[in-house]
Design a protein around this motif. Structure first.
Motif, PDB file in Angstrom:
ATOM      1  N   ALA A  82      43.381  99.471 -11.271  1.00  0.00           N
ATOM      2  CA  ALA A  82      43.035  98.056 -11.394  1.00  0.00           C
ATOM      3  C   ALA A  82      43.162  97.601 -12.850  1.00  0.00           C
ATOM      4  O   ALA A  82      43.648  96.499 -13.120  1.00  0.00           O
ATOM      5  N   ILE A  83      42.752  98.444 -13.780  1.00  0.00           N
ATOM      6  CA  ILE A  83      42.882  98.123 -15.206  1.00  0.00           C
ATOM      7  C   ILE A  83      44.348  97.996 -15.581  1.00  0.00           C
ATOM      8  O   ILE A  83      44.750  97.039 -16.244  1.00  0.00           O
ATOM      9  N   ALA A 127      45.734  94.789 -14.310  1.00  0.00           N
ATOM     10  CA  ALA A 127      45.194  93.572 -14.908  1.00  0.00           C
ATOM     11  C   ALA A 127      45.513  93.414 -16.393  1.00  0.00           C
ATOM     12  O   ALA A 127      45.580  92.290 -16.894  1.00  0.00           O
ATOM     13  N   ARG A 177      39.731  89.790 -16.359  1.00  0.00           N
ATOM     14  CA  ARG A 177      38.629  90.031 -15.420  1.00  0.00           C
ATOM     15  C   ARG A 177      39.022  89.592 -14.008  1.00  0.00           C
ATOM     16  O   ARG A 177      38.805  90.328 -13.041  1.00  0.00           O
ATOM     17  N   PHE A 219      41.624  91.962 -12.519  1.00  0.00           N
ATOM     18  CA  PHE A 219      40.972  93.229 -12.199  1.00  0.00           C
ATOM     19  C   PHE A 219      40.185  93.094 -10.897  1.00  0.00           C
ATOM     20  O   PHE A 219      40.320  93.910  -9.991  1.00  0.00           O
ATOM     21  N   GLU A 220      39.357  92.061 -10.816  1.00  0.00           N
ATOM     22  CA  GLU A 220      38.517  91.863  -9.633  1.00  0.00           C
ATOM     23  C   GLU A 220      39.354  91.605  -8.383  1.00  0.00           C
ATOM     24  O   GLU A 220      39.006  92.066  -7.293  1.00  0.00           O
ATOM     25  N   TYR A 246      42.375  92.811  -7.782  1.00  0.00           N
ATOM     26  CA  TYR A 246      42.947  94.102  -7.388  1.00  0.00           C
ATOM     27  C   TYR A 246      41.904  94.923  -6.621  1.00  0.00           C
ATOM     28  O   TYR A 246      42.197  95.488  -5.563  1.00  0.00           O
TER      29      TYR A 246
END
Length: 164
Positions: free
Chosen positions: A64-65, A68, A99, A102-103, A105
């Motif tokens: 996810a990181i 993003a 953010r 990321f969220e 994903y």
């Protein structure tokens, strides 16, 4: 690099960023540090085991990181279930975009996953300049992350009380 996630470990992060730090401080660029802490790793490990539970959760957060973070970012599993991301040329809007991506994903992953993963995120934006230290930046993003974690725990507690 961290063997499990494929992103930097703490040492790799520090060496990579330290080699550029003085030059960055001379540029007065705006940058962001993001601290992330995986939620409920112990419960995931206890329920699903380390290999098919905890390790998968750790890899998911790293993915996810990677998804993003914009090009040029430096991401690391800083220790245990904590992650750190350095995002160059990033203001408050860029931090919010990181953010949200990321969220999104993690939300998409959780739709089909056997268990839910999540992370508390704290971001801190700085204008690079003389006297700014990497330690200060990391401390500030960590503080924001811990505030987020406290807020999320309070919301969850309130939600549980409302269900009674």
């Amino acid at each position: 690099t961290d063997v499990l996630t494929g992103i930097y470990n703490r040492r790799g992060f520090e060496e990579s960023l330290f080699s550029q730090w003085e030059t960055l401080c001379l540029t007065n660029r705006t940058v962001c540090f993001a601290s992330l802490d995986l939620d409920n790793l112990k419960a995931i490990n206890d329920t699903y085991g380390h290999l098919t539970g905890g390790d998968l959760a750790l890899k998911t957060i790293a993915n996810a990181i990677i998804h993003a973070a914009p090009a040029g970012s430096i991401a690391a599993r800083f220790g245990g279930d904590e992650y750190l991301v350095f995002i160059p040329d990033c203001d408050e809007r860029g931090a919010q975009l990181f953010r949200r991506k990321f969220e999104a994903y993690v939300r998409d992953y959780n739709r089909t996953a056997r268990f839910t993963v999540g992370a508390s995120i704290g971001t801190a934006v700085f204008e690079m300049g003389a006297g700014l230290t990497m330690s200060h930046c990391i401390h500030e993003s960590d503080e924001q992350m811990y505030q987020e974690k406290k807020r999320r725990h309070a919301e969850l507690k309130q939600h549980r009380m409302n269900l009674r």
